[in-house]
Design a protein around this motif. Structure first.
Motif, PDB file in Angstrom:
ATOM      1  N   UNK B 197     -13.646 -11.686   2.087  1.00 47.57           N
ATOM      2  CA  UNK B 197     -12.819 -11.288   0.939  1.00 47.57           C
ATOM      3  C   UNK B 197     -11.590 -12.190   0.931  1.00 47.57           C
ATOM      4  N   UNK B 198     -11.142 -12.561  -0.262  1.00 46.12           N
ATOM      5  CA  UNK B 198     -10.043 -13.525  -0.311  1.00 46.12           C
ATOM      6  C   UNK B 198      -8.766 -12.952  -0.932  1.00 46.12           C
ATOM      7  N   UNK B 199      -7.619 -13.354  -0.383  1.00 45.48           N
ATOM      8  CA  UNK B 199      -6.355 -12.786  -0.845  1.00 45.48           C
ATOM      9  C   UNK B 199      -5.991 -13.162  -2.285  1.00 45.48           C
ATOM     10  N   UNK B 200      -6.534 -14.277  -2.770  1.00 47.07           N
ATOM     11  CA  UNK B 200      -6.176 -14.660  -4.142  1.00 47.07           C
ATOM     12  C   UNK B 200      -7.188 -14.148  -5.164  1.00 47.07           C
ATOM     13  N   UNK B 201      -8.137 -13.398  -4.717  1.00 47.49           N
ATOM     14  CA  UNK B 201      -9.153 -12.914  -5.649  1.00 47.49           C
ATOM     15  C   UNK B 201      -8.749 -11.551  -6.229  1.00 47.49           C
ATOM     16  N   UNK B 202      -8.938 -11.415  -7.547  1.00 49.31           N
ATOM     17  CA  UNK B 202      -8.586 -10.146  -8.196  1.00 49.31           C
ATOM     18  C   UNK B 202      -9.821  -9.268  -8.399  1.00 49.31           C
ATOM     19  N   UNK B 203     -10.931  -9.682  -7.821  1.00 47.60           N
ATOM     20  CA  UNK B 203     -12.154  -8.893  -7.933  1.00 47.60           C
ATOM     21  C   UNK B 203     -11.909  -7.472  -7.391  1.00 47.60           C
ATOM     22  N   UNK B 208      -8.698  -9.316  -2.495  1.00 43.18           N
ATOM     23  CA  UNK B 208      -7.615  -8.744  -1.677  1.00 43.18           C
ATOM     24  C   UNK B 208      -6.240  -9.034  -2.295  1.00 43.18           C
ATOM     25  N   UNK B 209      -6.205  -9.280  -3.620  1.00 44.01           N
ATOM     26  CA  UNK B 209      -4.932  -9.672  -4.222  1.00 44.01           C
ATOM     27  C   UNK B 209      -3.874  -8.572  -4.086  1.00 44.01           C
ATOM     28  N   UNK B 210      -4.307  -7.308  -4.104  1.00 41.11           N
ATOM     29  CA  UNK B 210      -3.342  -6.212  -3.941  1.00 41.11           C
ATOM     30  C   UNK B 210      -2.718  -6.266  -2.553  1.00 41.11           C
ATOM     31  N   UNK B 211      -3.555  -6.510  -1.583  1.00 42.52           N
ATOM     32  CA  UNK B 211      -3.062  -6.593  -0.213  1.00 42.52           C
ATOM     33  C   UNK B 211      -2.125  -7.795  -0.050  1.00 42.52           C
ATOM     34  N   UNK B 212      -2.498  -8.911  -0.690  1.00 39.07           N
ATOM     35  CA  UNK B 212      -1.676 -10.118  -0.584  1.00 39.07           C
ATOM     36  C   UNK B 212      -0.295  -9.879  -1.201  1.00 39.07           C
ATOM     37  N   UNK B 213      -0.279  -9.185  -2.344  1.00 42.42           N
ATOM     38  CA  UNK B 213       0.992  -8.853  -2.994  1.00 42.42           C
ATOM     39  C   UNK B 213       1.833  -7.954  -2.102  1.00 42.42           C
ATOM     40  N   UNK B 214       1.181  -7.023  -1.481  1.00 42.72           N
ATOM     41  CA  UNK B 214       1.850  -6.084  -0.585  1.00 42.72           C
ATOM     42  C   UNK B 214       2.480  -6.841   0.589  1.00 42.72           C
ATOM     43  N   UNK B 215       1.744  -7.807   1.111  1.00 38.43           N
ATOM     44  CA  UNK B 215       2.255  -8.606   2.237  1.00 38.43           C
ATOM     45  C   UNK B 215       3.493  -9.391   1.816  1.00 38.43           C
ATOM     46  N   UNK B 216       3.419  -9.931   0.620  1.00 35.38           N
ATOM     47  CA  UNK B 216       4.522 -10.754   0.138  1.00 35.38           C
ATOM     48  C   UNK B 216       5.787  -9.891  -0.028  1.00 35.38           C
ATOM     49  N   UNK B 217       5.577  -8.695  -0.571  1.00 38.67           N
ATOM     50  CA  UNK B 217       6.709  -7.791  -0.742  1.00 38.67           C
ATOM     51  C   UNK B 217       7.389  -7.480   0.576  1.00 38.67           C
ATOM     52  N   UNK B 218       6.607  -7.480   1.623  1.00 38.98           N
ATOM     53  CA  UNK B 218       7.159  -7.104   2.923  1.00 38.98           C
ATOM     54  C   UNK B 218       7.493  -8.309   3.782  1.00 38.98           C
ATOM     55  N   UNK B 219       7.758  -9.378   3.122  1.00 36.28           N
ATOM     56  CA  UNK B 219       8.237 -10.570   3.810  1.00 36.28           C
ATOM     57  C   UNK B 219       7.211 -11.167   4.786  1.00 36.28           C
ATOM     58  N   UNK B 416     -14.794  -2.718   5.196  1.00 34.85           N
ATOM     59  CA  UNK B 416     -13.882  -3.684   4.573  1.00 34.85           C
ATOM     60  C   UNK B 416     -13.312  -3.124   3.283  1.00 34.85           C
ATOM     61  N   UNK B 417     -14.061  -2.177   2.710  1.00 31.69           N
ATOM     62  CA  UNK B 417     -13.744  -1.724   1.353  1.00 31.69           C
ATOM     63  C   UNK B 417     -12.381  -1.065   1.244  1.00 31.69           C
ATOM     64  N   UNK B 418     -11.865  -0.538   2.340  1.00 36.07           N
ATOM     65  CA  UNK B 418     -10.596   0.191   2.210  1.00 36.07           C
ATOM     66  C   UNK B 418      -9.422  -0.728   1.869  1.00 36.07           C
ATOM     67  N   UNK B 419      -9.637  -2.038   2.049  1.00 30.83           N
ATOM     68  CA  UNK B 419      -8.579  -2.975   1.678  1.00 30.83           C
ATOM     69  C   UNK B 419      -8.833  -3.656   0.335  1.00 30.83           C
ATOM     70  N   UNK B 420      -9.990  -3.400  -0.247  1.00 34.84           N
ATOM     71  CA  UNK B 420     -10.320  -4.076  -1.506  1.00 34.84           C
ATOM     72  C   UNK B 420      -9.390  -3.608  -2.626  1.00 34.84           C
ATOM     73  N   UNK B 421      -9.272  -4.430  -3.656  1.00 33.91           N
ATOM     74  CA  UNK B 421      -8.299  -4.164  -4.728  1.00 33.91           C
ATOM     75  C   UNK B 421      -8.406  -2.762  -5.312  1.00 33.91           C
ATOM     76  N   UNK B 422      -9.644  -2.269  -5.481  1.00 33.22           N
ATOM     77  CA  UNK B 422      -9.780  -0.970  -6.147  1.00 33.22           C
ATOM     78  C   UNK B 422      -9.494   0.211  -5.223  1.00 33.22           C
ATOM     79  N   UNK B 423      -9.322  -0.045  -3.929  1.00 31.13           N
ATOM     80  CA  UNK B 423      -9.035   1.079  -3.026  1.00 31.13           C
ATOM     81  C   UNK B 423      -7.702   0.937  -2.304  1.00 31.13           C
ATOM     82  N   UNK B 424      -7.133  -0.248  -2.344  1.00 33.57           N
ATOM     83  CA  UNK B 424      -5.944  -0.510  -1.524  1.00 33.57           C
ATOM     84  C   UNK B 424      -4.797   0.457  -1.822  1.00 33.57           C
ATOM     85  N   UNK B 425      -4.617   0.759  -3.101  1.00 32.42           N
ATOM     86  CA  UNK B 425      -3.504   1.648  -3.465  1.00 32.42           C
ATOM     87  C   UNK B 425      -3.903   3.118  -3.492  1.00 32.42           C
TER      88      UNK B 425
END
Lengths: 253, 493
Positions: B197-203, B208-219, B416-425
């Protein structure tokens, strides 16, 4: 100095024998008892994290609004109306001594009245043992801070009341003016901060308004955190108003 | 000049003189107060300094290099009492932060308490800039420059063994301030090259784009890493995440991971999909973990979300799961494989393996999941529930001085699914991931700030007692009234 003490004892004696003093005192204490019991009721209705004494001091403005005008409106306005102020000014006592003696006498009475409310928790403990401990009604830090705030803010409010009394011969006008100024001083900042923050000049004023916000300082003091800012604010402004009152008395006598 | 004119002139002179005196006095008092606004001090008189910040927080605040803005939404008067109480606690605490971060009369911490319904422009900023739900009560944002971090409600309170409510606000705010104000963000590498799964993918399912955004927010900075192309895992790697490889990693890649874990004190977070060969069995074996090729089946309706996902609510005691246990939160999982301590792993005193979370006792791990028959629990081949779905393995490094120091950390999840975009939040997935990261990077042990009791109480007094109490309090005004009456009588005589 001798003149000053002479004047001070005279003022205290006059307060001591005046029926108005007792009426004000009784009204004040009944109101404070009611407020105290009201907050005990609130604390018994659900779980709280705020002490009863913190709330009690938060309600300090109610008695201030009627007590301070009632105590101060007579001080100089009545003397001027009767023409006794001019007589006083012909004695060796200076205008400052006259104003300060009246100020201190009223202040002592004001503090004395508040001091009597310190008996409330002891009465509660006597009537219902254990309740004081349950709600920490005698939390030292909160009581010390709260009464210190009352004592500090009292200097300014009474100085303000005396100032309004020095402006006019009419007690009624002095009382109304005092009430209005106290209202602006105590609640005004709070109301101003509740306005939509989009107004530019309000944002500009924000810091100054925050500084003079009575409730902000009170909140700190009533939970036992002593801040030097209100200490400076109230004492310096009280001194300013006592000074201006002296100048006004000198100029009008 | 006539006598009248002399009087008039003198009056003018005195009038001006007095005005100047008053003006000077006002300026003087204004100046004193202006100085007082910047040069002030506060003293906490409470027992145990209940309202003061810990020396640790004060030290951090003094060393702040960049200004930090803290935004908290003010609950409306109509909101429940608990919301208003939370706000009270926050306001009191943050004022101490503002005071402690003062330097040369100006605070490095800017507080902003927003009334969402009145300050619409600021509310819009919250939504647009920080992505906060506008209807959320007690939203808290800690921001510095472009970096920001939202503090979540469950981070603020915990209940201790004595069922006492504890306020952890100071710990939460100090760590958030440290995170956003830190100049050098930590780098997280996410592996690629095996269909991860890739951090820049919005699938929604494999992105994992939601996770990547979350990481960025937290420095945290993230970067992708192809293990085949790089000679070794970069030194600046805070952690390496391997999110669901679809094909097996080659032995040379596994060797790089092994070296990173063993020699570079590395942190690896491995997320495995069921029914996929990952090629890391040996590495897992060395770290005492077994990820069987099975599928966890959850028959209990209670542990299945409306969408068919597994709801995980069984957690082992661990710093990663503590918050979830305390606040009774659940995590939304998809199809999972079991991940458990390997019963056949070599006995190694340096390695500690702890299963983190598990399925319900009714569930089982099905070995024959590829068969097209109806799945039933088979005692001989399947694993009986509850099934561990994730485990952490921690290794301590022995030193020549006879000391054991913490070394590499490996976290393995059978999902892996618990980190995917549709479940991360959803559910507490985000919190689990964040705690996982904090633990792996030892950020949770950065602070040693004790939570403080909220100091709640309730008086036990009946209404009739209140009435009696009021009457007794009237003794004092009654006494004053009697004294007044006596004075009146005395004066009349």
């Amino acid at each position: 100095m001798r003149h000053f003490f002479h004047l001070l004892f005279h003022e205290i004696r006059m307060l001591w024998i005046s029926p108005a003093t007792y009426v004000a005192g009784v009204l004040f204490l009944v109101l404070m008892a009611f407020i105290y019991v009201f907050y005990i009721y609130i604390a018994s209705s659900e779980i709280q994290a705020t002490l009863v004494s913190e709330w009690f001091f938060q309600a300090f403005f109610w008695p201030v609004f009627f007590m301070v005008p009632l105590l101060t409106m007579r001080s100089l306005a009545e003397e001027r109306r009767l023409g006794t102020l001019e007589t006083l000014m012909t004695t060796p006592a200076t205008a400052f001594q006259i104003v300060l003696s009246k100020f201190i006498a009223i202040y002592l009475f004001y503090i004395g009245m508040w001091g009597l409310t310190l008996i409330f928790p002891f009465i509660v403990e006597y009537y219902r043992p254990g309740l004081v401990e349950e709600g920490r009604l005698l939390d030292k830090a909160s009581l010390l801070g709260g009464y210190l705030f009352v004592a500090l803010s009292g200097t300014l409010y009474i100085a303000l009341g005396m100032f309004t009394s020095s402006l006019t011969r009419s007690q009624l006008v002095a009382g109304m003016l005092c009430f209005s100024l106290l209202f602006i001083l105590i609640v005004g900042g709070q109301l101003l901060m509740k306005q939509p923050a989009d107004v530019q000049w309000l944002a500009w004023l924000g810091e100054s308004v925050q500084y003079i916000q009575t409730f902000k300082h009170l909140e700190d003091f009533s939970r036992g955190v002593i801040d030097t800012r209100p200490l400076i604010l109230y004492t310096s402004c009280a001194a300013l108003f006592v000074g201006i009152t002296t100048i006004t008395v000198e100029s009008k006598a | 000049m006539s006598r009248l004119d002399e009087f008039r002139a003198a009056r003018w002179f005195f009038g001006i003189n007095r005005s100047v005196q008053i003006l000077l006095a006002v300026i003087f008092v204004g100046a004193i107060n202006f100085i007082a606004t910047s040069q002030f001090s506060r003293h906490d008189m409470t027992e145990g300094n209940r309202f003061s910040l810990s020396p640790e927080t004060r030290a951090y605040l003094r060393s702040l290099e960049t200004p930090v803005r803290i935004v908290v939404t003010r609950p409306p008067d109509s909101s429940p009492q608990t919301s208003r109480m939370v706000f009270d606690h926050l306001e009191r605490l943050l004022k101490e932060y503002e005071y402690a971060a003062r330097r040369d009369g100006k605070s490095m911490i800017e507080l902003d308490f927003i009334s969402v319904f009145r300050q619409t422009d600021k509310a819009e900023e919250l939504v647009e800039k920080y992505g906060v739900n506008p209807e959320k009560e007690n939203a808290i944002i800690v921001a510095s420059g472009d970096r920001y971090r939202e503090i979540l409600g469950p981070e603020l309170y915990e209940v201790n063994d004595d069922m006492e409510n504890l306020f952890k606000g100071e710990e939460a705010f100090t760590s958030a301030i440290l995170e956003v104000a830190q100049e050098e963000p930590l780098k997280i590498y996410v592996t690629g090259g095996h269909g991860e799964m890739q951090p820049d993918s919005v699938d929604p399912l494999r992105g994992l784009s939601q996770m990547a955004g979350f990481l960025k927010q937290r420095n945290y900075n993230w970067s992708t890493l192809d293990l085949l192309r790089t000679p070794e895992i970069p030194e600046d790697a805070g952690a390496v995440i391997i999110p669901g490889p679809q094909t097996a990693l080659l032995p040379i890649e596994v060797q790089k991971l092994r070296k990173y874990l063993d020699e570079q004190n590395g942190r690896v977070i491995l997320l495995l999909d069921p029914a996929r060969d990952h090629g890391m069995d040996d590495l897992l074996y060395e770290w005492g973990i077994l990820a069987d090729d099975m599928l966890v089946l959850e028959p209990s309706e209670e542990f299945i979300a409306a969408g068919g996902d597994m709801l995980v609510s069984r957690f082992a005691e661990h710093p990663i799961t503590k918050l979830l246990i305390d606040s009774q939160q659940r995590v939304l999982f998809g199809l999972s494989r079991p991940v458990r301590p390997d019963p056949g792993a070599p006995i190694d005193g340096r390695t500690t393996v702890i299963p983190l979370l598990g399925s319900s006792p009714d569930s089982w791990a099905e070995r024959g999941y590829r068969q097209n028959t109806e799945q039933r629990f088979d005692k001989d081949s399947d694993l009986e529930g509850p099934i561990p779905l994730g485990a952490v393995s921690e290794r301590s490094a022995a030193t020549g001085l006879g000391l054991d120091l913490p070394s590499g950390k490996l976290v393995v999840f059978g999902n892996t699914a618990f980190l995917s975009n549709n479940r991360f939040n959803s559910a507490a997935n985000k919190i689990l991931f964040y705690n996982l990261l904090n633990w792996a990077l030892e950020r949770d042990s950065l602070l040693n700030i004790a939570p403080r009791p909220v100091g709640e109480y309730q008086l036990t007094v009946s209404r009739s007692e209140l009435g009696g109490l009021f009457l007794r309090l009237l003794w004092i005004p009654g006494g004053v009234a009697i004294l007044g009456f006596l004075v009146y009588l005395f004066r009349r005589q």
